[in-house]
Enzyme design. Structure first.
Site, PDB file in Angstrom:
ATOM      1  N   TYR A   1     -14.695 -28.764  33.108  1.00 18.82           N
ATOM      2  CA  TYR A   1     -15.816 -28.815  34.062  1.00 18.82           C
ATOM      3  C   TYR A   1     -15.620 -27.764  35.138  1.00 18.82           C
ATOM      4  CZ  TYR A   1     -19.111 -32.505  33.011  1.00 18.82           C
ATOM      5  OH  TYR A   1     -20.141 -33.215  32.461  1.00 18.82           O
TER       6      TYR A   1
ATOM      7  N   GLU B   1     -18.345 -26.802  37.702  1.00 17.86           N
ATOM      8  CA  GLU B   1     -19.534 -26.650  38.555  1.00 17.86           C
ATOM      9  C   GLU B   1     -19.248 -25.718  39.720  1.00 17.86           C
ATOM     10  OE1 GLU B   1     -19.281 -29.933  37.301  1.00 17.86           O
ATOM     11  OE2 GLU B   1     -21.238 -30.922  37.631  1.00 17.86           O
TER      12      GLU B   1
ATOM     13  N   ASP C   1     -38.220 -10.367  30.072  1.00  9.18           N
ATOM     14  CA  ASP C   1     -37.413 -11.233  29.212  1.00  9.18           C
ATOM     15  C   ASP C   1     -37.162 -10.432  27.940  1.00  9.18           C
ATOM     16  OD1 ASP C   1     -36.409 -12.984  27.391  1.00  9.18           O
ATOM     17  OD2 ASP C   1     -37.946 -14.528  27.649  1.00  9.18           O
TER      18      ASP C   1
ATOM     19  N   THR D   1     -31.296 -13.834  26.128  1.00  2.00           N
ATOM     20  CA  THR D   1     -30.389 -14.755  25.460  1.00  2.00           C
ATOM     21  C   THR D   1     -29.241 -13.931  24.893  1.00  2.00           C
ATOM     22  OG1 THR D   1     -31.861 -14.634  23.550  1.00  2.00           O
ATOM     23  CG2 THR D   1     -31.985 -16.619  24.904  1.00  2.00           C
TER      24      THR D   1
ATOM     25  N   LYS E   1     -28.979 -13.438  19.991  1.00  2.00           N
ATOM     26  CA  LYS E   1     -29.895 -12.739  19.074  1.00  2.00           C
ATOM     27  C   LYS E   1     -29.266 -11.389  18.728  1.00  2.00           C
ATOM     28  CE  LYS E   1     -34.071 -15.204  20.570  1.00  2.00           C
ATOM     29  NZ  LYS E   1     -33.959 -15.809  21.904  1.00  2.00           N
TER      30      LYS E   1
ATOM     31  N   ARG F   1     -24.751 -18.896  21.464  1.00  2.00           N
ATOM     32  CA  ARG F   1     -26.045 -19.288  22.027  1.00  2.00           C
ATOM     33  C   ARG F   1     -25.868 -19.369  23.545  1.00  2.00           C
ATOM     34  NH1 ARG F   1     -28.768 -20.380  17.493  1.00  2.00           N
ATOM     35  NH2 ARG F   1     -30.680 -20.598  18.653  1.00  2.00           N
TER      36      ARG F   1
HETATM   37  N1  DSN Z   1     -37.008 -19.171  19.267  1.00  2.38           N
HETATM   38  C1  DSN Z   1     -36.815 -17.803  19.627  1.00  2.38           C
HETATM   39  C2  DSN Z   1     -37.484 -16.889  18.661  1.00  2.38           C
HETATM   40  O1  DSN Z   1     -37.420 -17.194  17.489  1.00  2.38           O
HETATM   41  O2  DSN Z   1     -38.029 -15.865  19.036  1.00  2.38           O
HETATM   42  C3  DSN Z   1     -37.251 -17.540  20.978  1.00  2.38           C
HETATM   43  O3  DSN Z   1     -36.995 -18.622  21.772  1.00  2.38           O
END
Ligand code: DSN
Length: 435
Positions: A61, A63, A207, A234, A237, A243
Site C-alpha cells: 500500500y 497512498e 488522449d 494508457t 496498447k 494495463r
Molecule cells: N477499449 C479501448 C479500445 O479498444 O480502443 C479503448 O478504451
C-alpha cells in the site's frame, strides 16, 4: 506446460489449488499464441512486464506520492514511482507526470475533475467518428456531471474541418477541448486545435492512448510539442506495458492533476503496475523499440493498401497511424458482428465497430476496426500483411463458408508458428492443460 515468465513454483501451486483458473490460463496462452491479434488497442507486453506484475510490489500500500505517503516501508516504491515519473517526462517531453491512474477511463476522469467544475462545457470527438467513451459519451457517469459537445469528421475523407470545430467551440464555449480517439485512422492538426483553444480560452487535452508508444518512439507527432496542456495515455496498447494510465501535463497543472488522482479518485496505487510502467518507459527508449514503432506504421500502410486493392471500403480511405476501419456493410454486404465472428473462426481477432454516423446499432454495426501493434510485436512484416489481407478478403467475401474458414484457420495457425509471441518463445505449440 508454459514457457512464460511466471515463477514455476507459483504456477505449480496454482495448478493444485485452482485447476479451473489454471486451465483457463493455459488455454488463453494457446489462443494468444495460435491466433493473429489485430485488435488495435491490444498488444503483447514486454516479457519484463510479467515479472513485475507477478512480483511482491503487488503487496504494498502506497497512498500518496513519493516522499509523502500515508504508510511506512516506501523506500523501494518511492524508487520505482520516481523512476516512472522521470522516465515519462523524458520520453514524452512533459513537465509533469502522474503514473498512478489504474487505467484509461480513470485517467481521463481524473483530468476532467482536476480542470473542470460540475456543469462546465467540454468539446470532444463524436464516438462514431472515432472518439472514445470516456470523452463524455451520454451513457457515461461523466456526462451527468459535465456538458459535452461533439465535433465530427468529414465523410468520406475523415478530415476534421477546423472551421466547423471553431464555430462549435465559439457556440458551446468549452472549458476544455479534447483531441484523441480510439478508432480514427488519421493524424490530428494539433497546432490548429491549439489555436482554437486559445481563441476560446479552453484547456487543450490529447488522449493518445492508442498512439502512446508511437509517440514515445517519435514515429508520430507529440501533442505536447504543440503546447497542449494535458496529454493522457494508457500504457498497455502501443506502449507494450502493463494495463494502466498516465497523465502528462504542464507544470502549473501538476498539483491539481495529482490531487485529482489521489485522493480525488483513487486510493492505493498499484505499485506492481507502476514498477512495470517504469520498466516499459526504459524499454521504449531502445533502438529496437523505435524500429518496432516504425514497422507498426509500415505494416498498417501495407495492410491498408492490400485491402483497398482487394476492394475493401476503408473509412477515411486509408490510414496515417496503426489502425484501419472498414465499412463491411457497403464493401461486403455484411455487418461488423458477422465479419468479426467469421474472422475469429479463421484465427484472426479484431472488433466490430461503428462507422461515422452509423445507421446500425453498436452490437450490429457497419464496420470492423483492426490494427498492427500486436502482430508487429511478434515479428510480422509487410509480406505477412499482404498474406493477412488475402486471408481477410476471402473471409469477408464468404463469411458463411465453413470449409473455407477451416482451411484459412490452418493457414493462420501456420503463420503464427513462425512468429512466437514475446514471452512464449520456444513453445510454438504450448500444451493445453489436462481437463
Ligand atoms: N477499449 C479501448 C479500445 O479498444 O480502443 C479503448 O478504451
Amino acid at each position: 506446460m508454459t514457457n512464460f515468465t511466471y515463477s514455476q513454483a507459483a504456477l505449480d501451486r496454482l495448478q493444485k489449488s485452482d485447476a479451473d483458473i489454471f486451465n483457463a490460463l493455459m488455454h488463453e496462452e494457446v489462443r494468444q499464441s495460435e491466433g493473429i491479434e489485430l485488435i488495435p488497442s491490444e498488444n503483447y507486453c514486454f516479457p519484463e512486464v510479467y515479472a513485475l506484475l507477478g512480483s511482491v510490489f503487488n503487496n504494498k500500500y502506497s497512498e500518496g506520492y513519493p516522499g509523502r505517503r500515508y504508510y511506512g516501508g516506501q523506500e523501494n516504491t518511492d524508487t520505482i514511482e520516481n523512476l516512472a515519473r522521470d522516465r515519462a517526462k523524458a520520453v514524452f517531453r512533459a513537465e509533469h507526470a502522474n503514473v498512478q491512474p489504474l487505467s484509461g477511463c480513470a485517467m481521463n476522469e481524473a483530468v476532467d475533475f482536476a480542470l473542470l467544475n460540475p456543469g462546465d462545457s467540454v468539446l470532444g470527438m463524436d464516438l462514431s467518428h472515432g472518439g472514445h467513451l470516456s470523452h463524455g459519451h451520454p451513457l457515461t457517469n461523466m456526462a451527468k456531471i459535465f456538458k459535452y459537445t461533439r465535433y465530427k469528421t468529414e465523410i468520406p475523407s475523415g478530415a476534421i474541418d477546423l472551421e466547423k470545430v471553431r464555430a462549435i467551440a465559439q457556440e458551446c464555449k468549452p472549458k476544455m477541448i479534447i483531441c484523441g480517439h480510439s478508432s480514427y485512422p488519421r493524424e490530428y492538426d494539433y497546432a490548429g486545435f491549439r489555436k482554437i483553444a486559445d481563441e476560446v480560452g479552453a484547456y487543450l487535452m490529447a488522449d493518445v492512448s492508442h498512439l502512446g508508444g508511437l509517440i514515445a518512439a517519435n514515429a508520430l507527432k507529440n501533442p505536447l510539442d504543440f503546447g497542449f496542456d494535458v496529454m493522457t495515455t494508457t500504457t498497455h496498447k502501443s506502449l507494450r506495458g502493463p494495463r494502466g494510465g498516465m497523465i502528462l501535463c504542464k507544470k502549473e497543472l501538476g498539483s491539481k492533476i495529482d490531487k485529482s488522482v489521489f485522493p480525488g479518485m483513487q486510493g492505493g496505487p498499484h505499485m506492481h503496475q507502476i514498477a512495470a510502467i517504469a520498466t516499459t518507459l526504459k524499454l521504449v527508449q531502445s533502438d529496437s523499440y523505435k524500429a518496432y514503432a516504425k514497422q507498426v506504421l509500415a505494416n498498417a500502410q501495407s495492410l491498408a493498401k492490400a485491402l483497398l486493392d482487394g476492394g475493401a471500403h476503408l473509412v477515411t480511405g486509408g490510414t496515417e497511424n496503426h489502425l484501419i476501419v472498414i465499412n463491411t456493410a457497403t464493401g461486403f454486404g455484411i455487418t461488423g458482428d458477422v465479419a468479426e465472428t467469421a474472422l475469429d473462426k479463421a484465427g484472426i481477432t479484431l472488433n466490430k465497430n461503428v462507422i461515422p454516423d452509423d445507421p446500425n446499432p453498436p452490437m450490429k454495426p457497419s464496420g470492423i476496426r483492426f490494427g498492427t501493434p500486436a502482430a508487429t510485436a511478434r515479428g510480422f512484416g509487410e509480406p505477412e500483411m499482404k498474406q493477412l489481407a488475402t486471408i481477410m478478403l476471402q473471409v469477408l467475401r464468404a463469411p458463411a463458408d465453413a470449409a473455407l474458414l477451416a482451411k484459412l484457420r490452418e493457414e493462420t495457425r501456420s503463420v503464427c508458428k513462425r512468429f512466437p509471441v514475446p514471452g512464449l518463445e520456444g513453445t510454438a505449440q504450448p500444451k493445453a492443460a489436462a481437463a
